[in-house]
Design a protein around this motif. Structure first.
Motif, PDB file in Angstrom:
ATOM      1  N   GLU A 128      23.884  19.290  35.019  1.00  0.00           N
ATOM      2  CA  GLU A 128      23.003  19.241  33.843  1.00  0.00           C
ATOM      3  C   GLU A 128      23.755  18.724  32.626  1.00  0.00           C
ATOM      4  O   GLU A 128      23.241  17.887  31.864  1.00  0.00           O
ATOM      5  CB  GLU A 128      22.453  20.639  33.542  1.00  0.00           C
ATOM      6  CG  GLU A 128      21.443  21.151  34.552  1.00  0.00           C
ATOM      7  CD  GLU A 128      21.070  22.599  34.293  1.00  0.00           C
ATOM      8  OE1 GLU A 128      20.114  23.082  34.940  1.00  0.00           O
ATOM      9  OE2 GLU A 128      21.732  23.265  33.459  1.00  0.00           O
ATOM     10  N   LEU A 129      24.974  19.211  32.440  1.00  0.00           N
ATOM     11  CA  LEU A 129      25.753  18.816  31.272  1.00  0.00           C
ATOM     12  C   LEU A 129      26.264  17.386  31.380  1.00  0.00           C
ATOM     13  O   LEU A 129      26.347  16.667  30.377  1.00  0.00           O
ATOM     14  CB  LEU A 129      26.918  19.786  31.067  1.00  0.00           C
ATOM     15  CG  LEU A 129      26.496  21.183  30.623  1.00  0.00           C
ATOM     16  CD1 LEU A 129      27.643  22.170  30.758  1.00  0.00           C
ATOM     17  CD2 LEU A 129      25.994  21.156  29.185  1.00  0.00           C
ATOM     18  N   LEU A 130      26.607  16.963  32.570  1.00  0.00           N
ATOM     19  CA  LEU A 130      27.033  15.577  32.769  1.00  0.00           C
ATOM     20  C   LEU A 130      25.902  14.617  32.413  1.00  0.00           C
ATOM     21  O   LEU A 130      26.129  13.551  31.830  1.00  0.00           O
ATOM     22  CB  LEU A 130      27.486  15.366  34.216  1.00  0.00           C
ATOM     23  CG  LEU A 130      28.801  16.060  34.592  1.00  0.00           C
ATOM     24  CD1 LEU A 130      28.969  16.087  36.112  1.00  0.00           C
ATOM     25  CD2 LEU A 130      29.988  15.359  33.934  1.00  0.00           C
ATOM     26  N   VAL A 131      24.675  15.013  32.750  1.00  0.00           N
ATOM     27  CA  VAL A 131      23.509  14.194  32.393  1.00  0.00           C
ATOM     28  C   VAL A 131      23.285  14.231  30.886  1.00  0.00           C
ATOM     29  O   VAL A 131      23.081  13.199  30.246  1.00  0.00           O
ATOM     30  CB  VAL A 131      22.253  14.693  33.140  1.00  0.00           C
ATOM     31  CG1 VAL A 131      21.004  13.987  32.624  1.00  0.00           C
ATOM     32  CG2 VAL A 131      22.412  14.470  34.641  1.00  0.00           C
ATOM     33  N   LEU A 132      23.343  15.440  30.305  1.00  0.00           N
ATOM     34  CA  LEU A 132      23.096  15.602  28.873  1.00  0.00           C
ATOM     35  C   LEU A 132      24.061  14.774  28.037  1.00  0.00           C
ATOM     36  O   LEU A 132      23.672  14.131  27.062  1.00  0.00           O
ATOM     37  CB  LEU A 132      23.222  17.082  28.483  1.00  0.00           C
ATOM     38  CG  LEU A 132      23.096  17.400  26.994  1.00  0.00           C
ATOM     39  CD1 LEU A 132      21.683  17.092  26.495  1.00  0.00           C
ATOM     40  CD2 LEU A 132      23.456  18.849  26.720  1.00  0.00           C
ATOM     41  N   ALA A 138      31.215   8.914  35.205  1.00  0.00           N
ATOM     42  CA  ALA A 138      32.632   9.285  35.220  1.00  0.00           C
ATOM     43  C   ALA A 138      32.861  10.684  35.776  1.00  0.00           C
ATOM     44  O   ALA A 138      33.985  11.191  35.739  1.00  0.00           O
ATOM     45  CB  ALA A 138      33.201   9.202  33.806  1.00  0.00           C
ATOM     46  N   ALA A 139      31.814  11.305  36.299  1.00  0.00           N
ATOM     47  CA  ALA A 139      31.873  12.713  36.687  1.00  0.00           C
ATOM     48  C   ALA A 139      32.987  13.032  37.669  1.00  0.00           C
ATOM     49  O   ALA A 139      33.617  14.090  37.582  1.00  0.00           O
ATOM     50  CB  ALA A 139      30.529  13.142  37.271  1.00  0.00           C
ATOM     51  N   ARG A 153      33.228  13.961  24.415  1.00  0.00           N
ATOM     52  CA  ARG A 153      31.934  14.360  24.958  1.00  0.00           C
ATOM     53  C   ARG A 153      32.105  15.410  26.050  1.00  0.00           C
ATOM     54  O   ARG A 153      31.303  16.346  26.160  1.00  0.00           O
ATOM     55  CB  ARG A 153      31.184  13.137  25.471  1.00  0.00           C
ATOM     56  CG  ARG A 153      30.574  12.313  24.337  1.00  0.00           C
ATOM     57  CD  ARG A 153      30.476  10.850  24.646  1.00  0.00           C
ATOM     58  NE  ARG A 153      29.723  10.567  25.852  1.00  0.00           N
ATOM     59  CZ  ARG A 153      29.824   9.416  26.522  1.00  0.00           C
ATOM     60  NH1 ARG A 153      30.645   8.472  26.101  1.00  0.00           N
ATOM     61  NH2 ARG A 153      29.102   9.226  27.595  1.00  0.00           N
ATOM     62  N   LEU A 154      33.153  15.292  26.856  1.00  0.00           N
ATOM     63  CA  LEU A 154      33.410  16.288  27.888  1.00  0.00           C
ATOM     64  C   LEU A 154      33.778  17.627  27.258  1.00  0.00           C
ATOM     65  O   LEU A 154      33.365  18.691  27.743  1.00  0.00           O
ATOM     66  CB  LEU A 154      34.531  15.815  28.814  1.00  0.00           C
ATOM     67  CG  LEU A 154      34.864  16.750  29.984  1.00  0.00           C
ATOM     68  CD1 LEU A 154      33.653  16.933  30.894  1.00  0.00           C
ATOM     69  CD2 LEU A 154      36.052  16.198  30.778  1.00  0.00           C
TER      70      LEU A 154
END
Length: 272
Positions: A128-132, A138-139, A153-154
């Motif tokens: 969810e946070l990777l999308v947000l 780059a996950a 951002r991470l």
């Protein structure tokens, strides 16, 4: 002093003070700060070097003890329930504490597990946070290969793992190029748009002007000016009889009694 109705304040400080014992005697880093941050707003906290900005933030986030006064964050007393406060806030410091050997997904999943999520819940929250924060591509790359903007951002994503009520951001765009800075601005707006209160310290006056609903300026350990950017500009315009609204830079200079020569490059995080 103006008090809002109970339940509307995300951050409330009254007479907040921090004193140190130094070689030359007692150092008063923060001297009776009063703050009221309404739930759901982006609140900017500005100040020159050594003004007490970071000391105040560290007290509010339980990272430093309070000498005098009271502080409540997310409805809880900071001094009497620090663990409860920590469960309700997110903190992204200027120097991101990211393990370069991990991938972005691994970091977020680990953070979620530390906050009590099951393995499945942690994986879901990380995605969810990777999308947000738009880090999907780059996950699964190691963080050491991330750009400065991606790391920022991470770090924001990491602070949001447990869905905090209040997010404290300490100079989130320092050292970023203009394009990355604008990207982080967009992320802050998006996070705030989802209901999170944002308490932002910044050395960029333009950033405060663009992002913040209200601003407080601290100098020599005391709040010297507070209001919306428009109110602060209008107040200075009226006081000086100016033909047009001044910039927020001019408001800052007026509030702190500094000149452009003294302030150039000076508005940075206090290390006391």
């Amino acid at each position: 002093m103006v008090y809002e109705e109970p339940g509307t304040l995300a951050v409330q400080a009254s007479g907040l003070a921090k004193h140190y014992r130094g070689r030359a005697g007692t150092v008063e880093a923060v001297r009776g700060v009063d703050l009221r941050v309404t739930a759901g707003e982006v609140f900017g906290f500005l100040g020159p070097n050594g003004a007490g900005k970071s000391t105040t933030v560290r007290m509010l986030t339980t990272l430093m003890t309070i000498t005098a006064g009271t502080a409540r964050v997310a409805g809880l007393d900071v001094a009497h329930d620090p663990d409860g406060v920590r469960r309700r806030i997110g903190v992204a410091l200027q120097e991101a504490g990211l393990d370069p050997r991990q991938t972005g997904r691994e970091l977020l999943a680990l953070q979620a597990r530390l906050f009590g999520s099951t393995r499945a819940e942690a994986a879901t929250r990380a995605q969810e946070l990777l999308v947000l924060l738009e880090l999907e591509d780059a996950a699964d790359r190691r963080i050491k290969g991330y750009s400065g903007g991606m790391k920022r951002r991470l770090d924001l994503a990491s602070a949001l793992v447990h869905e905090p009520e209040v997010l404290f951001l300490d100079e989130p765009t320092t050292g970023l190029d203009p394009a990355s800075r604008l990207t982080v601005w967009d992320e802050v707006r998006r996070i705030n748009g989802r209901g999170t209160t944002v308490f932002l310290t910044t050395q960029y006056l333009e950033e405060a002007d663009q992002l913040c609903d209200r601003i407080a300026i601290i100098d020599a350990g005391r709040i010297v000016r507070q209001g919306t950017p428009a109110e602060l500009k209008a107040g200075l315009r009226e006081r000086r009889g100016l033909a047009v609204d001044p910039t927020l830079d001019e408001v800052f200079l007026d509030a702190t009694g500094r000149t452009r020569e003294r302030v150039a490059g000076e508005v940075q995080e206090v290390t006391a």
